[in-house]
Scaffold this active site. Structure first.
Site, PDB file in Angstrom:
ATOM      1  N   SER A  89       3.444  53.141  79.466  1.00 45.73           N
ATOM      2  CA  SER A  89       4.154  52.273  78.526  1.00 45.73           C
ATOM      3  C   SER A  89       4.303  52.959  77.177  1.00 45.73           C
ATOM      4  O   SER A  89       3.885  54.095  76.980  1.00 45.73           O
ATOM      5  CB  SER A  89       3.405  50.953  78.356  1.00 45.73           C
ATOM      6  OG  SER A  89       2.176  51.166  77.668  1.00 45.73           O
ATOM      7  N   SER A  91       2.969  51.806  74.307  1.00 42.50           N
ATOM      8  CA  SER A  91       1.987  51.256  73.373  1.00 42.50           C
ATOM      9  C   SER A  91       1.301  52.311  72.520  1.00 42.50           C
ATOM     10  O   SER A  91       0.719  51.989  71.484  1.00 42.50           O
ATOM     11  CB  SER A  91       0.932  50.450  74.135  1.00 42.50           C
ATOM     12  OG  SER A  91       0.120  51.298  74.920  1.00 42.50           O
ATOM     13  N   LYS A 146      -6.031  53.537  74.806  1.00 44.49           N
ATOM     14  CA  LYS A 146      -5.781  53.144  73.419  1.00 44.49           C
ATOM     15  C   LYS A 146      -6.627  54.051  72.516  1.00 44.49           C
ATOM     16  O   LYS A 146      -7.356  54.921  72.981  1.00 44.49           O
ATOM     17  CB  LYS A 146      -6.162  51.683  73.162  1.00 44.49           C
ATOM     18  CG  LYS A 146      -5.535  50.661  74.101  1.00 44.49           C
ATOM     19  CD  LYS A 146      -4.053  50.465  73.872  1.00 44.49           C
ATOM     20  CE  LYS A 146      -3.484  49.432  74.833  1.00 44.49           C
ATOM     21  NZ  LYS A 146      -2.019  49.295  74.694  1.00 44.49           N
ATOM     22  N   SER A 255       1.744  46.656  71.422  1.00 46.57           N
ATOM     23  CA  SER A 255       0.512  47.076  72.077  1.00 46.57           C
ATOM     24  C   SER A 255      -0.381  45.868  72.319  1.00 46.57           C
ATOM     25  O   SER A 255      -0.721  45.128  71.394  1.00 46.57           O
ATOM     26  CB  SER A 255      -0.239  48.102  71.212  1.00 46.57           C
ATOM     27  OG  SER A 255      -1.509  48.396  71.773  1.00 46.57           O
TER      28      SER A 255
END
Length: 307
Positions: A89, A91, A146, A255
């Site tokens: 993705s 994010s 992340k 996100s």
């Protein structure tokens, strides 16, 4: 528990090893005895082809013997050393793009078994600013990636799209650190990212020893309520509990991270992202007939980038 692929690889490796061991332990001696009897009858030594005709090894055992060492090496590498992951993705833009393939260092934080993920040996503690892969707390079968923003004891504030960080006060006899703005300055606009037709704003943050860029979408209104802590007091600020970590994506308005679903337990950490080993371009024309999962090119300039 580890993801399905890790469990499947472990089971297949063990099965191949057991078949190989059983064949070597119980079948090989019988084949040797049969060959020896035939050589004694013929009064001559047989070559390899003749031995194979007289006492052939079973196909399944032969296959297990050939693949077990390869499977074992792959299992050990991806369990204890490095494992490839795909960025699915946007994010983590602009640091990581959809279509990037990264290598994750599995021994960064701890060594864990490949099935139950029980800790075998503690290595290093996570640091602020590192990009890490972890098991998504609401659904541990899913891997997320992340950036580590808060360590245990940190006070995190995210207000009006501005990040503040206040480390814990170790020694109250000295001046305790105060919450300070992490975002430092606007990044150079050499590449412009868009949300629809709206250009995204780029900023540079300094978290610990790590300097990185983030994206802010000016078309998205600031939120005032996020994930509530157990005592119900946190709305846009959090105190990171002991043994847990606070993660955020670099693409702040695109996100799903700790602001929305909470903290990441230390046992959920998988490893630290170290570099990009492949990057596929996934953008395509609206009229393209190609499926979305088929790459349209390779981003050569991104290969080998270290994070």
């Amino acid at each position: 528990m580890a993801n399905f692929y890790s469990v499947l690889l472990t089971v297949i490796t063990l099965l191949a090893g057991i078949i190989w061991w059983y064949d070597a332990r119980y079948k090989k001696s019988a084949r040797r005895q049969r060959i020896a009897e035939e050589e004694q009858r013929l009064q001559q030594k047989l070559d390899e082809q003749a031995r194979e005709r007289i006492a052939p090894q079973g196909k399944i055992a032969e296959f297990a013997q050939s693949v077990f060492p390869i499977l074992l090496i792959i299992l050990l590498l991806r369990t204890f050393l490095w494992e490839p992951f795909r960025i699915p993705s946007a994010s983590m833009m602009p640091t990581m793009l959809a279509g990037d393939f990264i290598l994750v260092e599995k021994f960064s934080y701890s060594l864990r078994d490949p099935v139950w993920r029980a800790e075998l040996m503690e290595m290093n503690k996570p640091k602020r600013g590192e990009i890490a892969v972890f098991k998504y707390p609401p659904t541990p079968e899913v891997d997320y990636i992340k950036r580590i923003i808060g360590l245990p004891g940190d006070r995190i504030i995210y207000r009006n799209k501005t990040l503040y960080l206040e480390p814990p006060c170790v020694n109250e006899s000295t001046v305790c650190p105060q919450a300070r703005v992490i975002r430092e300055n606007v990044a150079q606009q050499d590449i412009v990212y868009f949300s629809g037709s709206q250009p995204l704003e780029r900023y540079r943050e300094q978290i610990g020893e790590v300097s990185h860029e983030i994206l802010i979408d000016p078309s998205v209104a600031p939120r005032t309520r996020f994930y509530l802590q157990q005592d119900g007091t946190a709305i846009d600020e959090w105190i990171v509990p002991e043994g847990e970590y606070f993660f955020m994506g670099d693409n702040r308005d695109n996100s799903e991270d700790s602001r929305y679903w909470g903290f990441v337990p230390e046992d959920n950490l998988v490893g630290r992202a170290v570099f990009i080993w492949m990057s596929f371009e996934m953008d395509r024309d609206r009229n393209s007939l190609l499926p979305e999962w088929i790459p349209t090119g390779i981003r050569w300039s991104r290969l080998g980038q270290v994070h």
